[in-house]
Scaffold this motif. Structure first.
Motif, PDB file in Angstrom:
ATOM      1  N   MET A 263       1.120  -1.197  -0.072  1.00 40.64           N
ATOM      2  CA  MET A 263      -0.278   0.570  -0.413  1.00 40.64           C
ATOM      3  C   MET A 263       0.898   1.387  -0.353  1.00 40.64           C
ATOM      4  O   MET A 263       0.483   2.490  -0.480  1.00 40.64           O
ATOM      5  N   PHE A 264       1.940   1.517   0.437  1.00 40.16           N
ATOM      6  CA  PHE A 264       2.931   2.042   0.578  1.00 40.16           C
ATOM      7  C   PHE A 264       3.909   1.922  -0.785  1.00 40.16           C
ATOM      8  O   PHE A 264       5.078   2.239   1.036  1.00 40.16           O
ATOM      9  N   PRO A 265       4.338   2.605  -1.374  1.00 41.72           N
ATOM     10  CA  PRO A 265       5.549   1.642  -1.892  1.00 41.72           C
ATOM     11  C   PRO A 265       6.919   2.335  -2.222  1.00 41.72           C
ATOM     12  O   PRO A 265       7.250   3.315  -3.080  1.00 41.72           O
ATOM     13  N   LYS A 266       6.922   2.944  -1.121  1.00 41.03           N
ATOM     14  CA  LYS A 266       8.179   4.656  -0.803  1.00 41.03           C
ATOM     15  C   LYS A 266       9.387   3.911  -1.383  1.00 41.03           C
ATOM     16  O   LYS A 266       9.707   2.087  -0.527  1.00 41.03           O
ATOM     17  N   ILE A 267      10.084   4.058  -1.971  1.00 40.37           N
ATOM     18  CA  ILE A 267      11.448   4.158  -1.894  1.00 40.37           C
ATOM     19  C   ILE A 267      12.188   4.990  -1.555  1.00 40.37           C
ATOM     20  O   ILE A 267      11.974   6.461  -0.926  1.00 40.37           O
ATOM     21  N   ASP A 268      13.562   4.506  -1.038  1.00 37.57           N
ATOM     22  CA  ASP A 268      14.551   5.944  -0.670  1.00 37.57           C
ATOM     23  C   ASP A 268      15.049   6.557  -2.061  1.00 37.57           C
ATOM     24  O   ASP A 268      16.183   5.728  -2.755  1.00 37.57           O
ATOM     25  N   CYS A 269      14.849   8.027  -1.900  1.00 41.21           N
ATOM     26  CA  CYS A 269      15.056   8.829  -3.546  1.00 41.21           C
ATOM     27  C   CYS A 269      16.887   9.232  -2.653  1.00 41.21           C
ATOM     28  O   CYS A 269      16.659   9.371  -2.249  1.00 41.21           O
ATOM     29  N   PRO A 270      17.415   9.942  -3.848  1.00 43.58           N
ATOM     30  CA  PRO A 270      18.425  10.724  -3.100  1.00 43.58           C
ATOM     31  C   PRO A 270      18.023  11.758  -2.860  1.00 43.58           C
ATOM     32  O   PRO A 270      16.901  12.638  -3.890  1.00 43.58           O
ATOM     33  N   ILE A 271      18.167  12.372  -1.998  1.00 48.91           N
ATOM     34  CA  ILE A 271      17.627  13.484  -1.081  1.00 48.91           C
ATOM     35  C   ILE A 271      18.282  14.742  -1.315  1.00 48.91           C
ATOM     36  O   ILE A 271      19.431  14.709  -1.381  1.00 48.91           O
ATOM     37  N   GLY A 272      18.073  16.019  -2.221  1.00 46.94           N
ATOM     38  CA  GLY A 272      18.935  16.916  -2.867  1.00 46.94           C
ATOM     39  C   GLY A 272      18.282  18.244  -2.203  1.00 46.94           C
ATOM     40  O   GLY A 272      18.710  18.221  -1.266  1.00 46.94           O
ATOM     41  N   ASP A 273      19.011  19.214  -2.872  1.00 49.32           N
ATOM     42  CA  ASP A 273      19.017  20.557  -1.805  1.00 49.32           C
ATOM     43  C   ASP A 273      17.361  20.860  -1.360  1.00 49.32           C
ATOM     44  O   ASP A 273      16.680  20.547  -2.419  1.00 49.32           O
ATOM     45  N   VAL A 274      17.848  21.957  -0.861  1.00 46.81           N
ATOM     46  CA  VAL A 274      16.680  22.670  -0.199  1.00 46.81           C
ATOM     47  C   VAL A 274      15.494  22.954  -1.302  1.00 46.81           C
ATOM     48  O   VAL A 274      16.433  24.022  -2.135  1.00 46.81           O
TER      49      VAL A 274
END
Length: 512
Positions: A263-274
């Motif tokens: 139900m919650f297909p969260k994947i680890d995404c690259p976190i960029g700048d603000v």
């Protein structure tokens, strides 16, 4: 002494009532231009029970309820009330025969008071035949006391929150003393505490023999409040079971005809700048000192109880109600956002909480609704809209979100609430936003569509979109967010990282 003929008639009614229950639906068919909404469906509701009606958006649930409430007339089939074949010619006819409905989209008159909304067409009169307002207020106070609702009967409905309006709808339906009460997504705007209050009301009504038809997309509610349930799929009857005999997965399989494994297909995404930074944003008397940031590829969940002013913050960010002070910084540059058009010019998109009041253009068609945001930013050449491209993109997005409609020329008010929500999401996704604000993105959405929308949100984050997601459903906040910001009565009460967040910690911060 009762005559043999009368006694035989009474016996037949009693036998029919025992077989049918309080309400029996048999072989109902309803067709709209280009859409077979209901195809030979059935439903039986026993007195003193809560019967949940489940199914994806467009399965036909609300259509059947509108037939039972006298809003639509069936093309075929039969309705039996207490064993007696019944024709419901209008909503007033249904009310007079003991059937009341609480609609998914609130039906209140905003310019009237709470008491006037509840007793409309039934106002108490004085000796001169004029409305006795003081008695009407007293009647409302007595009704609220019975339901444990704390509201001023003299308050104008336009001043109420969505949750308070929902409680007025519930009180109005209960005031008819009906034997059948239909509730279409009654908890969509309620907090957990308010939901428990509603369930207390429902249990009281059930103990008095009232049959309740309860439409919901929330599985936990079914197992907590429903005695039995019926599932529709694509306008057809699938089956009826006791809620004690099945699991959540069983119901999902019946609803969607397939497995939904995540139900919650969260994947680890690259976190960029603000991408978005908010510094001490304030609207006096509403919220104050709001500060946070959202990075590219990040989903920041925003949680809080009703009254926390989460939606007000979102509206300020998008320029609907500009802040009196504070600073909004996009990509490191302070910007002035004093209107939605200014926000859109900076790459922002905003899905509002109330699709009926502030989202959809109900009298326009699907295509016009989807393209309304798109043509203000692009696809306009020499003052003319590139209609071929806009139509193609709209059709592709509507298909991607599985919007159920004969075609994009269909008027939006004819669609189910869930499909209206999908249209709004389609509208904003087509603008290709860099910053996406979602206020209750899956409210009124079925379980299959929820998973699809969650996947879309995650995919957008993976593409570098900064997402601010407001949700009253804590499992959604926990399942989708990289970080969680919690608000309480107009201020930020704390932040939680995904790894440390729990429902208990969120509620502790929300109740500070």
């Amino acid at each position: 002494m009762v005559s043999p003929t009368t006694a035989a008639a009474i016996k037949r009614v009693l036998e029919a009532t025992e077989a049918d229950g309080l309400l029996a639906i048999e072989g109902i068919r309803k067709e709209f231009p280009g859409v077979l909404a209901l195809d030979n469906v059935q439903l039986r509701v026993r007195p003193g029970t809560v019967h949940a009606l489940m199914g994806e958006n467009g399965a036909g649930k609300s259509t059947l309820m509108k037939i039972i409430a006298g809003i639509y007339q069936p093309d075929a089939g039969e309705i039996r009330l207490r064993g007696v074949p019944t024709v419901l010619k209008s909503p007033l006819d249904a009310l007079e025969q003991g059937i009341a409905m609480i609609h998914q989209e609130l039906q209140l008159m905003n310019w009237m008071t709470v008491a006037e909304n509840i007793w409309i067409r039934r106002e108490p009169k004085n000796r001169l035949g004029l409305i006795n307002h003081s008695k009407m207020v007293t009647m409302t106070e007595e009704l609220f006391a019975r339901l444990n609702i704390v509201l001023d009967p003299r308050a104008q409905v336009s001043e109420l929150t969505v949750a308070q309006k929902q409680m007025v709808e519930i009180a109005r339906a209960v005031s008819y003393e009906s034997s059948v009460l239909i509730m279409d997504e009654p908890t969509s705007a309620l907090t957990d505490r308010e939901v428990e209050h509603l369930f207390t009301i429902i249990r009281d009504l059930r103990s008095r023999g009232i049959g309740i038809v309860y439409i919901t997309h929330k599985m936990n509610e079914l197992f907590e409040i429903a005695d039995e349930f019926t599932v529709f799929r694509d306008g057809k009857y699938v089956g009826t079971h006791s809620s004690k005999d099945v699991t959540r997965d069983d119901i999902i399989r019946m609803m969607v005809g397939r497995e939904i494994t995540n139900m919650f297909p969260k994947i680890d995404c690259p976190i960029g700048d603000v991408a978005l930074e908010v510094r001490n944003l304030t609207i006096p008397g509403v919220f104050h000192g709001i500060s946070f940031s959202v990075r590219r590829g990040e989903i920041l969940g925003l949680a809080g109880l009703v009254g926390s002013k989460r939606s007000n913050v979102a509206e300020a960010l998008f320029g609907v109600q500009p802040a009196a002070s504070g600073e909004i910084v996009i990509d490191g540059t302070p910007v002035k956002i004093d209107s939605p058009s200014a926000a859109m010019a900076h790459g922002m998109a905003f899905l509002t909480e109330d699709r009926k009041e502030t989202g959809c253009f109900l009298i326009l068609n699907c295509l016009e609704n989807i393209q309304s945001a798109l043509i203000t930013r692009s696809h306009v050449k020499a003052g003319f809209v590139d209609q071929a491209t806009v139509t193609r993109l709209s059709e592709e997005m509507a298909a991607k979100l599985r919007v159920k409609t004969p075609n994009l020329q269909e008027t939006v008010e004819n669609l189910s609430g869930g499909n209206q929500q999908k249209l709004l999401i389609a509208r904003w996704l087509l603008t290709k936003p860099r910053i996406l604000i979602l206020d209750e993105p899956t409210r009124g959405i079925d379980v299959g569509a929820k998973a699809e929308i969650h996947r879309l949100i995650t995919a957008l984050a993976a593409e570098g979109v900064a997402v601010l997601m407001i949700s009253s459903e804590l499992p959604e906040v926990l399942g989708m967010s990289d970080r969680i910001m919690v608000m309480h009565e107009g201020h930020v009460s704390g932040f939680l990282d995904r790894a440390e967040a729990t429902q208990v910690k969120i509620m502790n911060l929300a109740a500070r």
